[in-house]
Design a protein around this motif. Structure first.
Motif, PDB file in Angstrom:
ATOM      1  N   PRO A  29       0.800  -1.230   0.000  1.00  0.00           N
ATOM      2  CA  PRO A  29       0.000   0.000   0.000  1.00  0.00           C
ATOM      3  C   PRO A  29       0.832   1.279   0.000  1.00  0.00           C
ATOM      4  O   PRO A  29       0.376   2.317  -0.497  1.00  0.00           O
ATOM      5  N   ALA A  30       2.038   1.215   0.512  1.00  0.00           N
ATOM      6  CA  ALA A  30       2.890   2.400   0.543  1.00  0.00           C
ATOM      7  C   ALA A  30       3.328   2.841  -0.851  1.00  0.00           C
ATOM      8  O   ALA A  30       3.789   3.974  -1.025  1.00  0.00           O
ATOM      9  N   TYR A  31       3.184   1.966  -1.818  1.00  0.00           N
ATOM     10  CA  TYR A  31       3.592   2.331  -3.182  1.00  0.00           C
ATOM     11  C   TYR A  31       2.724   3.456  -3.733  1.00  0.00           C
ATOM     12  O   TYR A  31       3.198   4.265  -4.536  1.00  0.00           O
ATOM     13  N   GLY A  32       1.460   3.482  -3.356  1.00  0.00           N
ATOM     14  CA  GLY A  32       0.596   4.590  -3.742  1.00  0.00           C
ATOM     15  C   GLY A  32      -0.095   4.430  -5.067  1.00  0.00           C
ATOM     16  O   GLY A  32      -0.670   5.390  -5.592  1.00  0.00           O
ATOM     17  N   ALA A  33      -0.066   3.230  -5.657  1.00  0.00           N
ATOM     18  CA  ALA A  33      -0.687   3.013  -6.958  1.00  0.00           C
ATOM     19  C   ALA A  33      -1.187   1.584  -7.045  1.00  0.00           C
ATOM     20  O   ALA A  33      -0.692   0.694  -6.355  1.00  0.00           O
ATOM     21  N   GLU A  34      -2.168   1.363  -7.910  1.00  0.00           N
ATOM     22  CA  GLU A  34      -2.654   0.022  -8.187  1.00  0.00           C
ATOM     23  C   GLU A  34      -2.835  -0.141  -9.689  1.00  0.00           C
ATOM     24  O   GLU A  34      -3.185   0.811 -10.387  1.00  0.00           O
ATOM     25  N   VAL A  35      -2.561  -1.352 -10.172  1.00  0.00           N
ATOM     26  CA  VAL A  35      -2.804  -1.672 -11.580  1.00  0.00           C
ATOM     27  C   VAL A  35      -4.273  -2.053 -11.706  1.00  0.00           C
ATOM     28  O   VAL A  35      -4.713  -3.066 -11.154  1.00  0.00           O
ATOM     29  N   VAL A  36      -5.045  -1.226 -12.430  1.00  0.00           N
ATOM     30  CA  VAL A  36      -6.493  -1.437 -12.514  1.00  0.00           C
ATOM     31  C   VAL A  36      -6.905  -2.174 -13.786  1.00  0.00           C
ATOM     32  O   VAL A  36      -8.029  -2.665 -13.871  1.00  0.00           O
ATOM     33  N   ALA A  37      -6.015  -2.264 -14.778  1.00  0.00           N
ATOM     34  CA  ALA A  37      -6.315  -3.006 -16.004  1.00  0.00           C
ATOM     35  C   ALA A  37      -5.036  -3.232 -16.782  1.00  0.00           C
ATOM     36  O   ALA A  37      -4.072  -2.465 -16.675  1.00  0.00           O
ATOM     37  N   ASP A  41      -2.207  -6.145 -27.421  1.00  0.00           N
ATOM     38  CA  ASP A  41      -2.492  -6.122 -28.856  1.00  0.00           C
ATOM     39  C   ASP A  41      -2.494  -7.520 -29.444  1.00  0.00           C
ATOM     40  O   ASP A  41      -2.548  -7.673 -30.659  1.00  0.00           O
ATOM     41  N   ARG A  42      -2.438  -8.541 -28.586  1.00  0.00           N
ATOM     42  CA  ARG A  42      -2.456  -9.927 -29.068  1.00  0.00           C
ATOM     43  C   ARG A  42      -2.918 -10.847 -27.939  1.00  0.00           C
ATOM     44  O   ARG A  42      -2.800 -10.521 -26.757  1.00  0.00           O
ATOM     45  N   ASP A  43      -3.434 -11.997 -28.340  1.00  0.00           N
ATOM     46  CA  ASP A  43      -3.871 -13.007 -27.374  1.00  0.00           C
ATOM     47  C   ASP A  43      -2.717 -13.937 -27.023  1.00  0.00           C
ATOM     48  O   ASP A  43      -1.677 -13.958 -27.671  1.00  0.00           O
ATOM     49  N   GLY A  44      -2.936 -14.763 -25.996  1.00  0.00           N
ATOM     50  CA  GLY A  44      -2.048 -15.878 -25.715  1.00  0.00           C
ATOM     51  C   GLY A  44      -0.672 -15.520 -25.237  1.00  0.00           C
ATOM     52  O   GLY A  44       0.274 -16.282 -25.459  1.00  0.00           O
ATOM     53  N   ILE A  45      -0.515 -14.399 -24.571  1.00  0.00           N
ATOM     54  CA  ILE A  45       0.806 -13.982 -24.096  1.00  0.00           C
ATOM     55  C   ILE A  45       0.877 -14.119 -22.572  1.00  0.00           C
ATOM     56  O   ILE A  45      -0.133 -14.041 -21.865  1.00  0.00           O
ATOM     57  N   GLU A  46       2.086 -14.292 -22.084  1.00  0.00           N
ATOM     58  CA  GLU A  46       2.280 -14.499 -20.656  1.00  0.00           C
ATOM     59  C   GLU A  46       1.870 -13.281 -19.844  1.00  0.00           C
ATOM     60  O   GLU A  46       1.401 -13.415 -18.704  1.00  0.00           O
ATOM     61  N   ALA A  47       2.011 -12.084 -20.409  1.00  0.00           N
ATOM     62  CA  ALA A  47       1.633 -10.883 -19.668  1.00  0.00           C
ATOM     63  C   ALA A  47       0.155 -10.916 -19.279  1.00  0.00           C
ATOM     64  O   ALA A  47      -0.212 -10.513 -18.166  1.00  0.00           O
ATOM     65  N   LEU A  48      -0.700 -11.384 -20.164  1.00  0.00           N
ATOM     66  CA  LEU A  48      -2.126 -11.482 -19.826  1.00  0.00           C
ATOM     67  C   LEU A  48      -2.354 -12.510 -18.723  1.00  0.00           C
ATOM     68  O   LEU A  48      -3.217 -12.320 -17.853  1.00  0.00           O
ATOM     69  N   GLU A  49      -1.600 -13.594 -18.750  1.00  0.00           N
ATOM     70  CA  GLU A  49      -1.726 -14.588 -17.686  1.00  0.00           C
ATOM     71  C   GLU A  49      -1.271 -14.004 -16.346  1.00  0.00           C
ATOM     72  O   GLU A  49      -1.876 -14.290 -15.301  1.00  0.00           O
ATOM     73  N   ARG A  53      -3.705 -13.901 -13.127  1.00  0.00           N
ATOM     74  CA  ARG A  53      -3.324 -14.477 -11.836  1.00  0.00           C
ATOM     75  C   ARG A  53      -3.426 -13.447 -10.719  1.00  0.00           C
ATOM     76  O   ARG A  53      -3.712 -13.794  -9.562  1.00  0.00           O
ATOM     77  N   ALA A  54      -3.188 -12.183 -11.060  1.00  0.00           N
ATOM     78  CA  ALA A  54      -3.300 -11.107 -10.073  1.00  0.00           C
ATOM     79  C   ALA A  54      -4.727 -10.575  -9.970  1.00  0.00           C
ATOM     80  O   ALA A  54      -4.968  -9.608  -9.231  1.00  0.00           O
ATOM     81  N   GLU A  55      -5.652 -11.183 -10.720  1.00  0.00           N
ATOM     82  CA  GLU A  55      -7.062 -10.790 -10.728  1.00  0.00           C
ATOM     83  C   GLU A  55      -7.253  -9.343 -11.173  1.00  0.00           C
ATOM     84  O   GLU A  55      -8.086  -8.610 -10.645  1.00  0.00           O
ATOM     85  N   VAL A  56      -6.460  -8.954 -12.164  1.00  0.00           N
ATOM     86  CA  VAL A  56      -6.566  -7.627 -12.771  1.00  0.00           C
ATOM     87  C   VAL A  56      -7.333  -7.768 -14.083  1.00  0.00           C
ATOM     88  O   VAL A  56      -7.022  -8.651 -14.889  1.00  0.00           O
TER      89      VAL A  56
END
Length: 205
Positions: A29-37, A41-49, A53-56
């Protein structure tokens, strides 16, 4: 500290190591930011996974699904804007955003480049630095504009070039410095606010 965490949208195209660094930082929480989305530009990439996993929440806009590049750009801008971001991070996002996006979100969007801008813009910063023979290169975080790696600079991190470096070994060390720089600078943007004055980015409201 802001009263509520700053809202970050991250755009990705690949493995998402910079995204993961931001997710890990935002868990405090001290970081002061949250990733909301997280958008891609493509499907099937590890970044989306990683995001799932982080429920974003995630969204995908593939260029080939749109009749024209401007239509894709407008759709991307609309999706990003719908999450009301304070900062948008292009984290290995392999598309150039266009006029509609920049008009809506330009001064809120930052990107990284694996060189010390304005040196060695484009796709091959580490290779170009090696070929030129520089002794120090690094990473740059900048506010996105209409050019290629030309926007106002938010932060930079220096990386020495070793005599026995290859493009791959140098790029790996730059990535480590890049992640640390990105996390620190985006955290400051979230906690302190920032403004763009010509070529300068100043922290603080």
């Amino acid at each position: 500290m802001p009263a509520t965490p700053a809202r970050i949208v991250v755009l990705v195209s690949g493995a998402g190591t910079n995204l993961q660094a931001l997710l890990d930082a935002a868990a405090d929480p001290a970081y002061g930011a949250e990733v909301v989305a997280v958008g891609a530009d493509r499907d099937g990439i590890e970044a989306l996974e990683r995001a799932r996993r982080a429920e974003v929440p995630t969204f995908v806009h593939r260029l080939r699904d749109f009749a024209t590049r401007p239509e894709w750009d407008a759709a991307l801008a609309g999706s990003v804007a719908s999450y009301r971001p304070d900062v948008v991070v292009l984290a290995g996002f392999m598309k150039l955003v266009g006029p509609d996006y920049l008009a809506a979100l330009g001064q809120r969007t930052v990107n990284t480049h694996p060189a010390l801008s304005p040196a060695f813009p484009g796709m091959h910063g580490p290779r170009d630095a090696l070929e030129y023979g520089v002794k120090v290169t690094g990473a740059t975080l900048f506010v996105v504009d209409r050019g290629v790696d030309t926007g106002p600079i938010v932060a930079q991190a220096a990386v020495p070039v070793a005599d026995d470096d290859t493009e791959e070994t140098l790029h790996e060390r730059i990535k480590v410095a890049e992640r640390a720089m990105l996390v620190e600078a985006v955290g400051r943007m979230a906690r302190e606010g920032y403004r763009v004055e010509g070529r300068r980015v100043r922290f603080g409201d």
